[in-house]
Design a protein around this motif. Structure first.
Motif, short mmCIF file in Angstrom:
data_model
loop_
_atom_site.label_atom_id
_atom_site.label_comp_id
_atom_site.label_asym_id
_atom_site.label_seq_id
_atom_site.Cartn_x
_atom_site.Cartn_y
_atom_site.Cartn_z
N VAL A 1 44.14 29.26 67.26
CA VAL A 1 42.80 29.26 66.66
C VAL A 1 42.14 30.63 66.84
O VAL A 1 41.45 31.11 65.93
CB VAL A 1 41.95 28.12 67.24
N ALA A 2 42.35 31.26 67.98
CA ALA A 2 41.75 32.57 68.22
C ALA A 2 42.33 33.63 67.29
O ALA A 2 41.66 34.57 66.90
CB ALA A 2 41.95 32.99 69.67
N VAL B 1 57.09 36.44 78.85
CA VAL B 1 56.78 37.31 77.71
C VAL B 1 55.39 37.01 77.14
O VAL B 1 54.81 37.86 76.46
CB VAL B 1 57.88 37.16 76.63
N SER B 2 54.84 35.86 77.42
CA SER B 2 53.56 35.48 76.82
C SER B 2 52.41 36.44 77.16
O SER B 2 51.58 36.70 76.28
CB SER B 2 53.19 34.03 77.15
N PRO B 3 52.30 37.01 78.37
CA PRO B 3 51.24 38.00 78.57
C PRO B 3 51.42 39.25 77.69
O PRO B 3 50.44 39.83 77.22
CB PRO B 3 51.34 38.36 80.05
N VAL B 4 52.66 39.63 77.45
CA VAL B 4 52.92 40.77 76.57
C VAL B 4 52.47 40.45 75.15
O VAL B 4 51.85 41.26 74.47
CB VAL B 4 54.41 41.16 76.61
N ALA B 5 52.76 39.22 74.71
CA ALA B 5 52.34 38.80 73.37
C ALA B 5 50.83 38.71 73.27
O ALA B 5 50.25 39.00 72.22
CB ALA B 5 52.96 37.45 73.03
N GLN C 1 48.60 40.97 70.68
CA GLN C 1 47.75 40.30 69.68
C GLN C 1 46.40 41.00 69.56
O GLN C 1 45.83 41.04 68.49
CB GLN C 1 47.56 38.85 70.09
N TYR C 2 45.91 41.57 70.64
CA TYR C 2 44.58 42.20 70.60
C TYR C 2 44.65 43.65 70.71
O TYR C 2 45.02 44.49 70.97
CB TYR C 2 43.68 41.62 71.70
#
Length: 108
Positions: free
Chosen positions: A55-56, A99-103, A107-108
């Protein structure tokens, strides 16, 4: 959308590990009650975070549609990997959470 996919896969894997059968198959022992509760909580928390990420990224209108697609894709991947490559499914969950913190930063 990559962040939502990674979080969904990790969430579904955590929910999968909260079940006795899958936990014993993947980790070699039955989970304790406390571990089962923690895995369930972590799984639902990761799925909620994936909703937030979708959503963000694109807003409520398109974000919910993308989130539903990501839910289906990650669940399908986990369901296809569990019977044939259970260790790979577990490894992918660990990699997705790493890997999610890298993604998130990408994203921002």
């Amino acid at each position: 959308m990559l962040l939502a996919l990674l979080l969904c896969y990790g969430g579904f894997t955590a929910l999968c590990l909260s079940m006795d059968r899958h936990h014993a198959e993947l980790l070699g022992r039955k989970p304790s009650t406390r571990r089962r509760q923690l895995m369930t909580l972590a799984g639902w928390l990761l799925l909620a975070l994936s909703l937030w990420a979708a959503v963000a990224a694109t807003g409520w209108g398109l974000g919910l549609v993308e989130w539903c697609a990501v839910l289906m894709l990650s669940a399908l991947l986990l369901v296809l990997l569990l019977p044939y490559r259970p260790r790979l499914a577990l490894s992918l969950a660990g990699v997705s959470l790493l890997v999610s913190p890298v993604a998130l930063f990408a994203q921002y």
